[in-house]
Design a protein around this motif. Sequence first.
Motif, PDB file in Angstrom:
ATOM      1  N   ARG A 110       0.821  -1.197   0.000  1.00  0.00           N
ATOM      2  CA  ARG A 110       0.000   0.000   0.000  1.00  0.00           C
ATOM      3  C   ARG A 110       0.866   1.262   0.000  1.00  0.00           C
ATOM      4  N   PHE A 111       1.987   1.182   0.694  1.00  0.00           N
ATOM      5  CA  PHE A 111       2.886   2.328   0.773  1.00  0.00           C
ATOM      6  C   PHE A 111       3.485   2.621  -0.597  1.00  0.00           C
ATOM      7  N   HIS A 114       1.030   4.358  -2.840  1.00  0.00           N
ATOM      8  CA  HIS A 114       0.768   5.771  -2.564  1.00  0.00           C
ATOM      9  C   HIS A 114       2.033   6.621  -2.623  1.00  0.00           C
ATOM     10  N   LEU A 115       3.146   5.978  -2.891  1.00  0.00           N
ATOM     11  CA  LEU A 115       4.439   6.667  -2.864  1.00  0.00           C
ATOM     12  C   LEU A 115       4.321   8.015  -3.577  1.00  0.00           C
ATOM     13  N   TRP A 179      11.010  -4.550  12.131  1.00  0.00           N
ATOM     14  CA  TRP A 179      10.590  -3.790  13.305  1.00  0.00           C
ATOM     15  C   TRP A 179       9.549  -4.547  14.114  1.00  0.00           C
ATOM     16  N   SER A 198       6.762   3.060  25.562  1.00  0.00           N
ATOM     17  CA  SER A 198       6.220   4.408  25.414  1.00  0.00           C
ATOM     18  C   SER A 198       6.468   4.922  23.999  1.00  0.00           C
ATOM     19  N   PHE A 202       3.721   6.112  21.438  1.00  0.00           N
ATOM     20  CA  PHE A 202       3.857   7.407  20.757  1.00  0.00           C
ATOM     21  C   PHE A 202       3.658   7.250  19.243  1.00  0.00           C
ATOM     22  N   ASP A 204       2.246   4.864  17.605  1.00  0.00           N
ATOM     23  CA  ASP A 204       0.886   4.467  17.272  1.00  0.00           C
ATOM     24  C   ASP A 204      -0.021   5.688  17.329  1.00  0.00           C
ATOM     25  N   HIS A 205       0.233   6.478  18.374  1.00  0.00           N
ATOM     26  CA  HIS A 205      -0.578   7.648  18.611  1.00  0.00           C
ATOM     27  C   HIS A 205      -0.427   8.656  17.475  1.00  0.00           C
ATOM     28  N   VAL A 206       0.812   8.891  17.057  1.00  0.00           N
ATOM     29  CA  VAL A 206       1.055   9.967  16.097  1.00  0.00           C
ATOM     30  C   VAL A 206       0.797   9.554  14.652  1.00  0.00           C
ATOM     31  N   VAL A 207       1.350   8.453  14.248  1.00  0.00           N
ATOM     32  CA  VAL A 207       1.225   8.126  12.820  1.00  0.00           C
ATOM     33  C   VAL A 207       0.367   6.893  12.580  1.00  0.00           C
ATOM     34  N   GLY A 208       0.044   6.203  13.643  1.00  0.00           N
ATOM     35  CA  GLY A 208      -0.729   4.990  13.446  1.00  0.00           C
ATOM     36  C   GLY A 208       0.214   3.877  13.045  1.00  0.00           C
ATOM     37  N   ASP A 210      -0.317   1.198  11.493  1.00  0.00           N
ATOM     38  CA  ASP A 210      -0.550   0.571  10.179  1.00  0.00           C
ATOM     39  C   ASP A 210       0.396   1.121   9.121  1.00  0.00           C
ATOM     40  N   LEU A 211       0.536   2.442   9.112  1.00  0.00           N
ATOM     41  CA  LEU A 211       1.383   3.056   8.100  1.00  0.00           C
ATOM     42  C   LEU A 211       2.829   2.609   8.287  1.00  0.00           C
ATOM     43  N   MET A 215       5.224   0.725   5.662  1.00  0.00           N
ATOM     44  CA  MET A 215       6.523   1.251   5.238  1.00  0.00           C
ATOM     45  C   MET A 215       7.622   0.220   5.470  1.00  0.00           C
TER      46      MET A 215
END
Lengths: 370, 307
Positions: A110-111, A114-115, A179, A198, A202, A204-208, A210-211, A215
């Motif tokens: 998917r990445f 959308h590149l 990762w 943490s 963070f 997960d919180h900021v970029v999610g 999934d993305l 990547m």
Amino acid sequence: MDLTSGPAPRYPLLIVVGSGGVGKTTLAASLGVLSARAGRDTLVMTFDPSMRLKQALGVGEEARLREVPVALDAPGRLDASLLDARLTFDRLIERYAPDEESRRRVLENRFYQHLSGTLGGILEYMAVERLFEVAASGRYAQVILDTPPTRQALDFLEAPSRIVGFLDSGALRVALKGWFDEEGHLKAANRWGPLGRSAERFLDHVVGMDLLRDMAEFFQAFAPLYQGFRERASQVEALLRAPGTLFVLAAGPGEERIPDTLFFARHLEEAGYHLGPIVVNRVHPRFLLDGPPPTAGDPCRPSGWELLTWAGERDRRGLVELAKLLSREQPLVDVPLLPDEPTDLPSLEALGKTFEGRLAEWGRYVGRTS
Amino acid sequence: MDPIEPISRRRLLVVTGKGGVGKTVVSAVLGRALAALGRRTLVVEVDPRENLHQMMGTPPSGGDIVHAEPRLWVQNLKPRQVLDQVVRDQLKLELLTRRVLASPVYQHFAAGAPGLKELAILGHAHRLLYGHAEVGSPEIDTVILDAPATGHGVALLAAPALVTDVIASGPFARMGADLASLIADAERSGIVVVTQAEEMPVEEALELRRALQQRVGRDAELLVVNGLYPPAPPGGGDSNARENELVNLWRRRRGLQERELARLRESWPGPCVELPQLPLDRGPALLGVLGRCFAAGRPLAREEAWT
């Protein structure tokens, strides 16, 4: 300086650069016509030509896939091709992927889909890649490359070194480590203890997550292609700096374009590319009228006399100013604004001849005054 | 026709079009027109090299919001600064923030994640309009966004939807959703397309309109055709040869423009205004006259007799 006469070119690769909207593509095509006339088998590679220019060259969408012959009756062959970064990237992956599974994983990621074109200059790089393929094939004595229609066209030149840097950078090594564990958690999060957890929260919180997973997967899928890619990028880099590669800088007229032109010129020289002529294109001719130009009463409706005499003076000032800022050895030519845009091969050839003529005049002028 | 009327009450105006057609000058003209109507207006330029200040006669912004005229401010925006600010807001620890911002993973993420840069640009406008703005920044009624010239204009407008597609949760996802609804809402946001009467810019304007309908589900509010030559005098021999050459160039260039104007008339159904090419250098004087031409609101030319 002789760019397009004689069958054996001194510069087998001409690269036309400059800001958008200054007529790069048209200039590249006109040089191509002259080159084929001089008996060289020539390829013009362009990005996004106008319909008018595609019609003038007689090429259509099929030129995205392969080099297409232009119906020019000349001693040398003239071909044209359209650069399509995404298509080239897809083909490259097909070529370098060691097996069907790696190929599928990259293409379906998917990445990847959308590149957006900025990731380490990957998409710009693809254009250079296609250039290399053609140059290495030995099918053409002369290749003329038009560059992307953006103000940041230089990104394109830096793409090979940037991509090598990117592939060698921590980013890729980190990505390649894997990762994520089986359950899709960050592995590092487990190793690093509370700080890792943490960090995971963070991210997960900021970029999610999934993305990030997409990547990471993309880079892992890309890994088997990496070595071939890296070698190729270094070769492309060498080609761009080779003594037989000459840059033609197309520029717009008028004082307000000078900073742009100087920016390109300085950047090219500092980066070690061989800068050939600077072509100030579409220069309004000077009209010396018998009296002051008739002015209109309404400032929103200036007369053409007023407008064109003003533009002629403005462009003249721009040229003089630019010449002052360049070294004496720097070839500088102006090509006048024509009443009509070139719409066929003869008018492209005429434009090319104007350019050659102006370049020869520059050479004579410099020879006389030095 | 009063061209400002259809866009005067929008909170966000996105000015888009191919590079070099005059988006920045049109953004500045719109900014002045709205400020004159009493709207507190900020014109945001997204270009690594600043041009707007030259036009307005203000000092360069360097990233700050600069007061230019009554009710009018200008700013040069670096999208990357906005992204970094989002990270700072999320990560309250300075040390951790610095490490994240310096890490190659974040660097490449910020440069390469699809739609993120565009999201940052729109997000900045959203923040100024709908609260959470930094202390000390002026209260703004309208943000005019002079969209970056790179890539297709629709990339900026479609970015919120794209981001919500690839990022499922977290602040970027929420930002994406907020912005997607702002862009889709023709009551709150407006799109101004700038073009010149030449083949490639016209082509791009028409493509942009199709892409807007397909990917954003809306239309543009206004088309501005910039840089027009005046209608040329009818043909005929003149005594002075040089003058004939001038008139010939004028007539032919105007002819090229008229062909493109005809194409626009055929394929662009919405409001449209023409701006002349003026014998003035870039700067406040040019802006002043263009503002008057814009207010006079000459609609897309029907054939007119030369006077």
